[in-house]
Design an enzyme around this catalytic site. Structure first.
Site, short mmCIF file in Angstrom:
data_model
loop_
_atom_site.label_atom_id
_atom_site.label_comp_id
_atom_site.label_asym_id
_atom_site.label_seq_id
_atom_site.Cartn_x
_atom_site.Cartn_y
_atom_site.Cartn_z
N HIS A 104 0.84 -1.20 0.00
CA HIS A 104 0.00 0.00 0.00
C HIS A 104 0.87 1.25 0.00
O HIS A 104 0.59 2.22 -0.72
CB HIS A 104 -0.93 -0.02 1.22
CG HIS A 104 -1.91 1.09 1.23
ND1 HIS A 104 -1.80 2.16 2.10
CD2 HIS A 104 -3.03 1.32 0.49
CE1 HIS A 104 -2.82 2.99 1.89
NE2 HIS A 104 -3.58 2.50 0.92
N ASP A 135 -6.36 1.81 -1.92
CA ASP A 135 -7.06 1.48 -0.67
C ASP A 135 -7.86 0.19 -0.80
O ASP A 135 -7.92 -0.61 0.13
CB ASP A 135 -7.96 2.64 -0.25
CG ASP A 135 -7.18 3.88 0.15
OD1 ASP A 135 -5.93 3.81 0.25
OD2 ASP A 135 -7.81 4.93 0.37
#
Length: 151
Positions: free
Chosen positions: A74, A119
Site C-alpha cells: 500500500h 485502498d
C-alpha cells in the site's frame, strides 16, 4: 486494561455500523482509508495503526508478516500515486461499500481512480490475513534500515 485495548483494536470499526458497511458512499481523506478497511473487515482499522514495520505512518525494513506486506505494498501504491502528481493523504475520491465489497468511482480524474485502487487492494489484502499480536506496537528500532524495492 489490555483486554479493553484489544477489544477496541480488533472489534468492529468505530463509527461504522453494519448498515454503513453494507451500503454507503464516501469521500476521501485519511478517514476514508479507514472506511474501506472497515467495509471489507474483519478487523477494526485501528488494529493496523501501529503494526509491524509498515502499518501506520512511515515504514522501513523487512515486512514482518502478511499484514505488514499488505501495508508495504500500500505504501508503494501511494508512492506511485504521488509520483503521478496525486496527494494520497489529502485527495478525495468517491466509492461505495456494498455488502462488504468496495466499488470505486465514478472517478473524476486519474488520482481518484489510483487512490481508490490503492485502498481497495489494501482492504482485500488485509482481509485474508492472520493477525499476530506480537507485531502490534512493534518497535521501529527492530525494523532494519534497508527496505525492499517497490515494483
Amino acid at each position: 486494561m489490555l483486554l479493553l485495548l484489544l477489544l477496541l483494536l480488533l472489534g468492529p470499526g468505530p463509527g461504522f455500523s453494519e448498515a454503513t458497511r453494507r451500503s454507503h458512499v464516501y469521500k476521501r481523506g485519511l478517514l476514508e482509508l479507514a472506511g474501506t478497511l472497515d467495509c471489507v473487515g474483519p478487523r477494526s482499522p485501528m488494529a493496523y495503526m501501529n503494526y509491524g514495520c509498515y502499518c501506520g505512518l512511515g515504514g522501513h525494513g523487512e515486512p514482518r508478516d502478511a499484514i505488514d506486506w499488505c501495508c508495504y505494498h500500500h505504501d508503494c501504491c501511494y508512492s506511485r500515486a504521488q509520483d503521478a502528481g496525486c496527494s494520497p493523504k489529502l485527495d478525495r475520491y468517491p466509492w461505495k461499500c456494498m455488502d462488504h465489497h468496495i466499488l470505486c468511482g465514478p472517478a473524476e480524474n486519474k488520482c481518484q481512480e489510483l487512490l481508490c485502487r490503492c485502498d481497495e487492494e489494501l482492504a482485500y489484502c488485509l482481509a485474508g490475513t492472520e493477525y499476530h499480536l506480537k507485531y502490534l506496537f512493534f518497535p521501529s528500532i527492530l525494523c532494519e534500515k534497508d527496505s525492499p524495492k517497490c515494483n
